[in-house]
Design an enzyme around this catalytic site. Structure first.
Site, PDB file in Angstrom:
ATOM      1  N   HIS A  55      -4.072   1.265   7.796  1.00  0.00           N
ATOM      2  CA  HIS A  55      -2.725   1.844   7.752  1.00  0.00           C
ATOM      3  C   HIS A  55      -2.663   3.010   6.762  1.00  0.00           C
ATOM      4  O   HIS A  55      -2.127   4.081   7.077  1.00  0.00           O
ATOM      5  CB  HIS A  55      -1.735   0.728   7.361  1.00  0.00           C
ATOM      6  N   GLU A  56      -3.227   2.796   5.568  1.00  0.00           N
ATOM      7  CA  GLU A  56      -3.126   3.828   4.525  1.00  0.00           C
ATOM      8  C   GLU A  56      -4.024   5.026   4.830  1.00  0.00           C
ATOM      9  O   GLU A  56      -3.636   6.174   4.579  1.00  0.00           O
ATOM     10  CB  GLU A  56      -3.452   3.243   3.149  1.00  0.00           C
TER      11      GLU A  56
ATOM     12  N   GLY B  13       0.829  -1.199   0.000  1.00  0.00           N
ATOM     13  CA  GLY B  13       0.000   0.000   0.000  1.00  0.00           C
ATOM     14  C   GLY B  13       0.859   1.243   0.000  1.00  0.00           C
ATOM     15  O   GLY B  13       2.029   1.204   0.418  1.00  0.00           O
TER      16      GLY B  13
ATOM     17  N   HIS C  73      -2.417   7.331   7.171  1.00  0.00           N
ATOM     18  CA  HIS C  73      -1.450   8.238   6.528  1.00  0.00           C
ATOM     19  C   HIS C  73      -2.122   9.549   6.100  1.00  0.00           C
ATOM     20  O   HIS C  73      -1.496  10.612   6.138  1.00  0.00           O
ATOM     21  CB  HIS C  73      -0.853   7.584   5.272  1.00  0.00           C
TER      22      HIS C  73
ATOM     23  N   GLN D 234       3.085   9.877   1.073  1.00  0.00           N
ATOM     24  CA  GLN D 234       4.344   9.123   0.968  1.00  0.00           C
ATOM     25  C   GLN D 234       5.090   9.424  -0.326  1.00  0.00           C
ATOM     26  O   GLN D 234       6.236   9.011  -0.497  1.00  0.00           O
ATOM     27  CB  GLN D 234       4.079   7.615   1.073  1.00  0.00           C
TER      28      GLN D 234
ATOM     29  N   CYS E 151       6.248  -0.120   7.121  1.00  0.00           N
ATOM     30  CA  CYS E 151       5.828   1.003   6.282  1.00  0.00           C
ATOM     31  C   CYS E 151       6.992   1.422   5.396  1.00  0.00           C
ATOM     32  O   CYS E 151       8.132   1.479   5.852  1.00  0.00           O
ATOM     33  CB  CYS E 151       5.410   2.165   7.182  1.00  0.00           C
ATOM     34  N   LEU E 152       6.702   1.727   4.141  1.00  0.00           N
ATOM     35  CA  LEU E 152       7.764   2.138   3.210  1.00  0.00           C
ATOM     36  C   LEU E 152       8.405   3.460   3.636  1.00  0.00           C
ATOM     37  O   LEU E 152       9.508   3.774   3.207  1.00  0.00           O
ATOM     38  CB  LEU E 152       7.203   2.269   1.787  1.00  0.00           C
TER      39      LEU E 152
HETATM   40 ZN    ZN Z   1       2.789   3.343   5.633  1.00  0.00          ZN
END
Ligand code: ZN
Length: 146
Positions: A130-131, A46, A134, A51, A88-89
């Site tokens: 999670h997304e 995701g 963000h 991000q 998380c990226l």
């Molecule tokens: Zn993330």
């Protein structure tokens, strides 16, 4: 294919509330395409717009069942509970247990502005939470039980 730089924890853009998308134009389509490319390149499941440095309420998710694009997503129903390791990226070298709902239903718009609802369990439910976090400036590390 256009990759964008993934922002990292510590950059202010990850801590802001994102703005609703109200123009469903070519620019949005390009952003979503680039986000998908960037997510796949990084082996993520995701990616949210902040991000890649954009304060827009847009998310892409693929837990192995194909791409899901969520514009202006809102969680409208949850059920149950699950605890699992999350990463998380935008957060390097940290993977911690986070408790999330087991089932999550989301209302969103597609890239053309059409409203739809989508529900998921397990990893997909976790990815929704999670997304969408963000988009509200929340990182998973904020939800780790100390
Ligand atoms: Zn993330």
């Amino acid at each position: 294919m256009a990759l964008r730089r993934v922002t990292k924890m510590g950059e202010p853009v990850l801590r802001k509330i994102c703005k609703p998308v109200n123009k469903f134009d070519e620019k949005l389509a390009q952003l979503l395409d680039d986000m998908a490319d960037t997510m796949y390149e990084a082996d993520g499941v995701g990616l949210a717009a902040p991000q890649v440095g954009m304060l827009k309420r847009a998310v892409v998710i693929d837990v192995g069942e194909g791409i899901i694009e969520l514009i202006n997503p809102e969680i409208i129903e949850t059920a149950g509970e699950q605890t699992d390791i999350e990463g998380c990226l935008s957060v390097d070298n940290i993977n911690e247990e986070v408790t999330r709902p087991y089932f999550v239903k989301v209302k969103a718009q597609d890239r053309h502005g059409n409203e739809f609802e989508i529900a998921g369990e397990e990893l997909l439910a976790r990815a929704f939470c999670h997304e969408i976090d963000h988009l509200n400036g929340i990182l998973f590390v904020d939800r780790v039980e100390k």
